[in-house]
Design a protein around this motif. Structure first.
Motif, mmCIF file in Angstrom:
data_model
loop_
_atom_site.group_PDB
_atom_site.id
_atom_site.type_symbol
_atom_site.label_atom_id
_atom_site.label_comp_id
_atom_site.label_asym_id
_atom_site.label_seq_id
_atom_site.Cartn_x
_atom_site.Cartn_y
_atom_site.Cartn_z
ATOM 1 N N CYS A 212 0.809 -1.226 0.000
ATOM 2 C CA CYS A 212 0.000 0.000 0.000
ATOM 3 C C CYS A 212 0.835 1.266 0.000
ATOM 4 O O CYS A 212 0.349 2.330 -0.400
ATOM 5 C CB CYS A 212 -0.952 0.019 1.203
ATOM 6 S SG CYS A 212 -0.115 0.212 2.794
ATOM 7 N N LEU A 244 -0.188 5.254 -1.060
ATOM 8 C CA LEU A 244 0.465 6.326 -0.318
ATOM 9 C C LEU A 244 1.910 6.423 -0.805
ATOM 10 O O LEU A 244 2.478 5.443 -1.297
ATOM 11 C CB LEU A 244 0.426 6.036 1.178
ATOM 12 C CG LEU A 244 -0.969 5.827 1.783
ATOM 13 C CD1 LEU A 244 -0.850 5.319 3.211
ATOM 14 C CD2 LEU A 244 -1.775 7.099 1.707
ATOM 15 N N TRP A 271 -2.818 3.891 8.130
ATOM 16 C CA TRP A 271 -3.546 3.224 7.028
ATOM 17 C C TRP A 271 -4.372 2.062 7.572
ATOM 18 O O TRP A 271 -5.542 1.894 7.183
ATOM 19 C CB TRP A 271 -2.535 2.735 5.992
ATOM 20 C CG TRP A 271 -3.159 1.915 4.893
ATOM 21 C CD1 TRP A 271 -3.832 2.374 3.799
ATOM 22 C CD2 TRP A 271 -3.159 0.486 4.787
ATOM 23 N NE1 TRP A 271 -4.255 1.331 3.003
ATOM 24 C CE2 TRP A 271 -3.848 0.158 3.590
ATOM 25 C CE3 TRP A 271 -2.633 -0.543 5.579
ATOM 26 C CZ2 TRP A 271 -4.033 -1.161 3.182
ATOM 27 C CZ3 TRP A 271 -2.802 -1.846 5.160
ATOM 28 C CH2 TRP A 271 -3.505 -2.147 3.987
ATOM 29 N N PHE A 276 -6.880 6.979 5.984
ATOM 30 C CA PHE A 276 -6.785 7.476 4.614
ATOM 31 C C PHE A 276 -7.982 7.032 3.762
ATOM 32 O O PHE A 276 -7.980 7.216 2.561
ATOM 33 C CB PHE A 276 -5.482 6.977 3.974
ATOM 34 C CG PHE A 276 -4.262 7.432 4.721
ATOM 35 C CD1 PHE A 276 -3.850 8.760 4.700
ATOM 36 C CD2 PHE A 276 -3.527 6.534 5.490
ATOM 37 C CE1 PHE A 276 -2.742 9.183 5.398
ATOM 38 C CE2 PHE A 276 -2.397 6.944 6.195
ATOM 39 C CZ PHE A 276 -2.002 8.273 6.147
ATOM 40 N N GLN A 277 -8.970 6.442 4.411
ATOM 41 C CA GLN A 277 -10.151 6.028 3.689
ATOM 42 C C GLN A 277 -11.208 7.122 3.762
ATOM 43 O O GLN A 277 -11.233 7.914 4.709
ATOM 44 C CB GLN A 277 -10.708 4.725 4.299
ATOM 45 C CG GLN A 277 -9.751 3.550 4.173
ATOM 46 C CD GLN A 277 -10.289 2.308 4.833
ATOM 47 O OE1 GLN A 277 -11.478 2.258 5.163
ATOM 48 N NE2 GLN A 277 -9.444 1.308 5.012
#
Length: 278
Positions: A212, A244, A271, A276-277
């Motif tokens: 990720c 990211l 995360w 970050f969602q």
């Protein structure tokens, strides 16, 4: 080609035998000595009068440069230049201001007063801190100039365990010493690391961590204006693609690796918590 030009092409020093093979006989050497363009270092070895470089010093001491002192001769990566001479002097005592290494076992450099690449790397593995030895070995192995199997075969036994452990850190491909050192830091932190991953719309990235987080290691060329623009576009494309991105330079990777790792771990934790969602 005159004698001075030939000497310059050989790092500023040469033996009488080397000069003879290049076509410079006793008369040519005597003329150069008489006009002061060349000086006798010691019996049958010659160089420039004002030269104070490592090649001159090695010939004066009748030894061969090795370990960190020999790295520039082979174009090997280093973290810092040698502060003292690293020498092979056979059975003679080395000066106190130098670092003495064991005798050389493999063919020396064809014309420079430098140990062979195999000896240089074996000496570095025994002498230098882990990361300094690692980047030298990684560079040579990555260019196909020596193999890990060859080095391991020369480092058997318990007394070579530390040196062999450095070989275990060599990776199949590294485009810079920063990649090598960053990889060591990430792996030792227990992170799941993939190197040189191709991401659609972005291209190849240095590291993809935990599938990720893209981490790029930026050398000096990444400070050039055109490269800065290219890197920004790659950053944007990575984020649009759902990744990211963190970028680290020389000072981060070499001088503050654990701070770099701490930041990577912190981002990964955020995360995992869904920060970050949407």
């Amino acid at each position: 080609m005159n004698l001075s030009i030939f000497l310059a092409s050989r790092g500023g020093t040469a033996s009488a035998a080397e000069l003879g093979r290049a076509g410079f006989g006793r008369k040519a050497i005597n003329v150069a000595l008489a006009d002061g363009s060349v000086a006798r270092i010691h019996r049958r070895h010659y160089g420039f009068p004002q030269d104070t470089g490592d090649y001159r010093a090695a010939r004066e001491l009748r030894g061969l440069l090795t370990c960190l002192s020999a790295a520039p001769s082979y174009g090997l990566w280093t973290l810092a230049p040698a502060r003292t001479l690293h020498l092979c002097v056979g059975h003679r005592a080395a000066p106190r201001s130098s670092v003495a290494h064991g005798r050389c076992r493999y063919p020396r450099h064809p014309w420079l007063p430098v140990a062979g690449l195999a000896d240089v790397l074996v000496h570095a593995l025994h002498c230098l801190p882990e990361t300094e030895a690692l980047v030298m070995v990684q560079c040579a192995v990555g260019r196909g100039e020596i193999s890990l199997n060859f080095l391991r075969g020369r480092l058997r036994g318990n007394r070579n365990a530390r040196a062999r452990s450095v070989l275990d850190l060599v990776i199949p491909r590294a485009d810079s010493l920063l990649e090598v050192l960053a990889n060591v830091a990430f792996v030792r932190a227990g992170l799941h690391v993939r190197r040189h991953v191709e991401i659609p719309g972005v291209g190849e990235v240095d590291f993809l961590i935990e599938d990720c987080l893209v981490v790029e290691t930026d050398g000096g060329t990444h400070l050039e204006p055109l490269q800065v623009k290219k890197d920004r576009r790659r950053n944007y494309a990575s984020v649009v693609g759902g990744y990211l991105v963190l970028r680290y330079g020389y000072d981060d990777v070499v001088n503050h690796p654990w701070r770099m790792v701490a930041e990577v771990v912190a981002v990964l934790e955020l995360w995992r918590r869904g920060h970050f969602q949407p």
